[in-house]
Design an enzyme around this catalytic site. Structure first.
Site, PDB file in Angstrom:
ATOM      1  NE  ARG A   1      -1.327  -4.933  -0.791  1.00  0.00           N
ATOM      2  CZ  ARG A   1      -1.963  -3.772  -0.561  1.00  0.00           C
ATOM      3  NH1 ARG A   1      -2.798  -3.293  -1.450  1.00  0.00           N
ATOM      4  NH2 ARG A   1      -1.755  -3.116   0.552  1.00  0.00           N
TER       5      ARG A   1
ATOM      6  CB  THR B   1       2.437   0.689   6.085  1.00  0.00           C
ATOM      7  OG1 THR B   1       1.049   0.471   6.401  1.00  0.00           O
ATOM      8  CG2 THR B   1       3.244   0.384   7.331  1.00  0.00           C
TER       9      THR B   1
ATOM     10  N   GLY C   1       0.837  -1.207   0.000  1.00  0.00           N
ATOM     11  CA  GLY C   1       0.000   0.000   0.000  1.00  0.00           C
ATOM     12  C   GLY C   1       0.867   1.251   0.000  1.00  0.00           C
TER      13      GLY C   1
ATOM     14  CG  ASP D   1      -2.114  -0.311   7.962  1.00  0.00           C
ATOM     15  OD1 ASP D   1      -2.880   0.608   7.623  1.00  0.00           O
ATOM     16  OD2 ASP D   1      -2.115  -1.428   7.425  1.00  0.00           O
TER      17      ASP D   1
ATOM     18  CG  ASP E   1       2.892  -6.317   7.880  1.00  0.00           C
ATOM     19  OD1 ASP E   1       2.394  -5.855   6.823  1.00  0.00           O
ATOM     20  OD2 ASP E   1       2.220  -6.878   8.748  1.00  0.00           O
TER      21      ASP E   1
ATOM     22  CG  ASP F   1       1.008  -2.751  10.229  1.00  0.00           C
ATOM     23  OD1 ASP F   1       1.886  -2.116   9.615  1.00  0.00           O
ATOM     24  OD2 ASP F   1       0.212  -3.510   9.660  1.00  0.00           O
TER      25      ASP F   1
ATOM     26  NE  ARG G   1      -5.784  -5.474   5.031  1.00  0.00           N
ATOM     27  CZ  ARG G   1      -5.285  -5.589   3.816  1.00  0.00           C
ATOM     28  NH1 ARG G   1      -5.940  -6.249   2.906  1.00  0.00           N
ATOM     29  NH2 ARG G   1      -4.114  -5.058   3.512  1.00  0.00           N
TER      30      ARG G   1
HETATM   31  P1  ADP Z   1       2.396  -4.198   2.666  1.00  0.00           P
HETATM   32  O1  ADP Z   1       3.834  -4.219   2.333  1.00  0.00           O
HETATM   33  O2  ADP Z   1       1.790  -2.822   2.552  1.00  0.00           O
HETATM   34  O3  ADP Z   1       2.094  -4.887   3.977  1.00  0.00           O
HETATM   35  P2  ADP Z   1       1.408  -6.544   1.227  1.00  0.00           P
HETATM   36  O4  ADP Z   1       1.217  -7.362   2.447  1.00  0.00           O
HETATM   37  O5  ADP Z   1       0.326  -6.599   0.205  1.00  0.00           O
HETATM   38  O6  ADP Z   1       1.626  -4.995   1.517  1.00  0.00           O
HETATM   39  O7  ADP Z   1       2.798  -7.023   0.554  1.00  0.00           O
HETATM   40  C1  ADP Z   1       3.265  -6.390  -0.618  1.00  0.00           C
HETATM   41  C2  ADP Z   1       3.944  -7.398  -1.487  1.00  0.00           C
HETATM   42  O8  ADP Z   1       5.062  -7.978  -0.782  1.00  0.00           O
HETATM   43  C3  ADP Z   1       3.108  -8.611  -1.889  1.00  0.00           C
HETATM   44  O9  ADP Z   1       2.267  -8.346  -2.994  1.00  0.00           O
HETATM   45  C4  ADP Z   1       4.170  -9.636  -2.237  1.00  0.00           C
HETATM   46  O10 ADP Z   1       4.697  -9.397  -3.519  1.00  0.00           O
HETATM   47  C5  ADP Z   1       5.243  -9.334  -1.193  1.00  0.00           C
HETATM   48  N1  ADP Z   1       5.057 -10.229  -0.039  1.00  0.00           N
HETATM   49  C6  ADP Z   1       4.185 -10.095   0.984  1.00  0.00           C
HETATM   50  N2  ADP Z   1       4.276 -11.145   1.840  1.00  0.00           N
HETATM   51  C7  ADP Z   1       5.206 -11.970   1.319  1.00  0.00           C
HETATM   52  C8  ADP Z   1       5.761 -13.229   1.715  1.00  0.00           C
HETATM   53  N3  ADP Z   1       5.352 -13.848   2.849  1.00  0.00           N
HETATM   54  N4  ADP Z   1       6.715 -13.787   0.939  1.00  0.00           N
HETATM   55  C9  ADP Z   1       7.138 -13.163  -0.194  1.00  0.00           C
HETATM   56  N5  ADP Z   1       6.659 -11.981  -0.613  1.00  0.00           N
HETATM   57  C10 ADP Z   1       5.707 -11.384   0.123  1.00  0.00           C
HETATM   58  O1  F6P Z   2      -1.699  -1.615   4.525  1.00  0.00           O
HETATM   59  C1  F6P Z   2      -2.208  -0.375   4.186  1.00  0.00           C
HETATM   60  C2  F6P Z   2      -3.681  -0.439   3.889  1.00  0.00           C
HETATM   61  O2  F6P Z   2      -4.107   0.875   3.572  1.00  0.00           O
HETATM   62  C3  F6P Z   2      -4.562  -1.036   4.980  1.00  0.00           C
HETATM   63  O3  F6P Z   2      -4.847  -0.139   6.034  1.00  0.00           O
HETATM   64  C4  F6P Z   2      -5.791  -1.424   4.192  1.00  0.00           C
HETATM   65  O4  F6P Z   2      -6.484  -2.453   4.852  1.00  0.00           O
HETATM   66  C5  F6P Z   2      -5.191  -1.903   2.910  1.00  0.00           C
HETATM   67  O5  F6P Z   2      -3.939  -1.264   2.770  1.00  0.00           O
HETATM   68  C6  F6P Z   2      -6.042  -1.616   1.704  1.00  0.00           C
HETATM   69  O6  F6P Z   2      -5.345  -2.028   0.577  1.00  0.00           O
HETATM   70  P1  F6P Z   2      -5.776  -1.891  -0.949  1.00  0.00           P
HETATM   71  O7  F6P Z   2      -4.726  -1.078  -1.586  1.00  0.00           O
HETATM   72  O8  F6P Z   2      -5.779  -3.274  -1.473  1.00  0.00           O
HETATM   73  O9  F6P Z   2      -7.118  -1.259  -0.985  1.00  0.00           O
END
Ligand code: ADP
Ligand code: F6P
Length: 320
Positions: A73, A127, A12, A129, A104, A131, A173
């Site tokens: 993502r 982020t 995000g 969040d 994360d 978190d 979330r």
């Molecule tokens: P954020 O970084 O905001 O928490 P996501 O959880 O969607 O967002 O993670 C972003 C991207 O990081 C994912 O689309 C994926 O490509 C990669 N990623 C997330 N979790 C994993 C994982 N456990 N192993 C490998 N890549 C990951």
């Molecule tokens: O992780 C950041 C965040 O904005 C969360 O607070 C929210 O749940 C999520 O991303 C929404 O993601 P998307 O970009 O898929 O709408």
């Protein structure tokens, strides 16, 4: 000393990611190191969407929300094959180390890439969040909290005029930080977060009593992780029989020009990330602890779960 590094933003987007990437680029160039941008996070790494950056490429972006590098993502990167493909694309450009700015999930991906391919990686927590374990602060969380407060101020005006209950759903979330700081600073009567159990009947009783004592309106802030704001609003309306409206703030809270705090902190973190990576650091995340920049072990950052500050929970209850 590394001679060529790259930067990407992932997951995000958050206001201040541009300031962080700008600081990485300008610090690297100041140190005489080549620096590359990877478009659209891990997707761009897998697609070889990689280009060399000059100082002017990061001009006129510090004031912008979103991320000039784009973000995504990427399911492919969650597989070992996807990560190998991404790594091979880095090698093609002679990239020796990476700064990864994201939440994360993105840091989890970074940790896997580093473990499997032994490439130096420094992470920055980006982020709204707030978190990420090990840091009090994540890039964008301050701007998002200020955006929510702006919405709360407006909602209070109209709620008070009509003697209504307002339920405001904000993002988060798995983490209630945004809801909690918005609730405390916005004077919410109730803040519902995923980390804390709550009883809807008790809340409704409390609201009814407050109205009987002359209260003109009531503000309930909920983090999306506790459930749908619309559903919770319906329950509150049914149980209190008081006119209730629901607002779901949505992606408005992810955008906008970054606050001063986000710009300054993101710039500090970007500089530290570039300097650390260039000088041979790896598997660390830079964050803030009690106002100072600190480095956190990447493995710790992704294996531990950040707790909501119990002082915030206590304060929100006392002041409601
Ligand atoms: P954020 O970084 O905001 O928490 P996501 O959880 O969607 O967002 O993670 C972003 C991207 O990081 C994912 O689309 C994926 O490509 C990669 N990623 C997330 N979790 C994993 C994982 N456990 N192993 C490998 N890549 C990951
Ligand atoms: O992780 C950041 C965040 O904005 C969360 O607070 C929210 O749940 C999520 O991303 C929404 O993601 P998307 O970009 O898929 O709408």
């Amino acid at each position: 000393m590394l001679k060529s590094i790259a930067v990407l933003t992932s997951g995000g987007d958050s206001p201040g990611m541009n300031a962080a990437a700008r600081a990485v680029v300008r610090t690297a160039l100041f140190e005489g190191v080549r620096v590359w941008g990877i478009n659209n996070g891990y997707r761009g790494m897998c697609d070889d969407d990689i280009f060399e950056l000059q100082s002017k490429n990061v001009g006129d972006i510090i004031q912008r929300g979103g991320t000039f590098l784009g973000t995504a993502r990427c399911k492919r990167f969650e597989t070992p094959e996807g990560r190998t493909l991404g790594y091979e694309n880095l090698l093609k450009h002679g990239i020796q180390g990476l700064v990864i700015i994201g939440g994360d999930g993105s840091l989890r991906g970074a940790q896997k890439l580093s473990t499997e391919h032994n490439i130096p990686i420094v992470g920055l927590p980006g982020t709204i969040d707030n978190d990420v374990w090990g840091t009090d602060y994540t890039i964008g969380s301050d701007t998002a909290a200020n955006t929510i407060i702006d919405a709360i101020n407006k909602l209070r005006d109209t709620a008070s005029a009509h003697r209504r209950i307002v339920v405001l759903e904000v993002m988060g979330r798995r983490c209630g930080w945004l809801a909690m700081v918005a609730g405390i600073s916005g004077g919410a009567e109730y803040v519902l977060v995923p980390e804390e159990p709550f009883n809807i009947d008790d809340i409704c009783q409390g609201i009814k009593k407050a109205y009987e004592n002359g209260k003109r309106y009531c503000l309930v802030v909920i983090a999306e992780g506790v459930g749908s704001g619309i559903e919770i609003g319906k329950q509150i309306a049914d149980k209190t029989q008081i006119d209730t409206r629901v607002s779901v703030l949505g992606h408005i809270q992810r955008g906008g020009s970054p606050s001063v705090a986000d710009r300054v902190k993101a710039s500090q973190l970007g500089e530290k990330a570039a300097l650390g990576l260039i000088s041979g650091l790896s598997d660390v995340v830079f964050g803030f602890n009690q106002g100072k920049v600190v480095s956190i072990d990447l493995n710790d950052a992704v294996t531990n779960k950040k707790e909501l500050d119990p002082e915030y929970v206590r304060l929100a209850k006392i002041l409601s």
